[in-house]
Design an enzyme around this catalytic site. Sequence first.
Site, PDB file in Angstrom:
ATOM      1  N   TYR A   8       0.862  -1.186   0.000  1.00 21.57           N
ATOM      2  CA  TYR A   8       0.000   0.000   0.000  1.00 21.57           C
ATOM      3  C   TYR A   8       0.899   1.237   0.000  1.00 21.57           C
ATOM      4  O   TYR A   8       1.250   1.772   1.052  1.00 21.57           O
ATOM      5  CB  TYR A   8      -0.890   0.034   1.245  1.00 21.57           C
ATOM      6  CG  TYR A   8      -2.060  -0.920   1.251  1.00 21.57           C
ATOM      7  CD1 TYR A   8      -2.360  -1.717   0.151  1.00 21.57           C
ATOM      8  CD2 TYR A   8      -2.869  -1.038   2.367  1.00 21.57           C
ATOM      9  CE1 TYR A   8      -3.441  -2.591   0.173  1.00 21.57           C
ATOM     10  CE2 TYR A   8      -3.946  -1.900   2.413  1.00 21.57           C
ATOM     11  CZ  TYR A   8      -4.223  -2.684   1.311  1.00 21.57           C
ATOM     12  OH  TYR A   8      -5.281  -3.546   1.341  1.00 21.57           O
ATOM     13  N   GLY A  22     -18.233  -0.788  -3.980  1.00 23.24           N
ATOM     14  CA  GLY A  22     -18.995  -1.368  -5.086  1.00 23.24           C
ATOM     15  C   GLY A  22     -18.094  -1.712  -6.249  1.00 23.24           C
ATOM     16  O   GLY A  22     -16.958  -2.137  -6.092  1.00 23.24           O
TER      17      GLY A  22
END
Length: 301
Positions: A69, A221
């Site tokens: 990350y 989503g």
Amino acid sequence: MTSETITADAAGTWKLGDLTVNRIGLGAMRLTGSAAFHHGTPSDRERSIAVLRRAVELGVNHIDTAAFYFSALRSANELINSALSPYADDLVVVTKVGPYRDYSGEWGTSARPDELRGHVEENLRQLGRDHLDVVNLRRMRQDSIAEHFGALAELREAGLIRHLGISGVEARHLAEAQAIAPVVCVQNRFGLDHRDPDTDDLLRLCGEQDVAFVPFYAVAGEAGPQGATTAHDDELLAVARAHGVSPAQVRIAWTLHQGPHVLSIPGTGNPDHLAENVAAGAVRLTEEELATLNGLQLKAG
């Protein structure tokens, strides 16, 4: 509902092995900037550090991170180390290995089993720890995870890792891993608008075995790593209005309602969004609302 007055314990707790965590945690990927996996705009370092410290003030004691990350100038692990070290005794930092990126940010192929020790040690260095609380093996399309998981199990025996989890897996991989060493959590993509029968089955199996199920991109989503979705059905908006909360908070609440073993790790680099995410743990959906949300076929875009 006033977000600032609600803390992470509103969602209840679960145990990752012998480590008790509040069911609302924080995903660290978005702390690094607008494009965590690319050369996008780096985050404001002080703002990201402030988000981490505020998260702990709000009762978050489960932070999900990884050495891969990072964006231009920012590393999630370095930010966590700078903001929170020395670490509180009850803070659980969960990381993952399997994928990796070189120093230029380019993705490599999946790590070999014999490379995993180096990746674990890199997380230890960046976080400033002498052991890692939980390490998830992210499956990278391997048919079997036994060799990779076995390598991590050896590091657990050596004391570098306290507990093990798996990510991006099918039900058969959970059984495969459990035959080697205890699994405390499973991380898979799952959300109100990203469901499939295999993942529903895995969620159920985790509940039966007291294994935490930790969805990622539960709010995003179809946007995935790009951010929270802006596609909301009228029914979802109606539930949000009824509770005086945002659609994203309803999505988090719905996730937590899937079982007491389900944890939430929404990611943000925004202090206001952080408070909203934590406050979602206090949203109690009715059976009717859950039935309505379960029937939605949400579409992103």
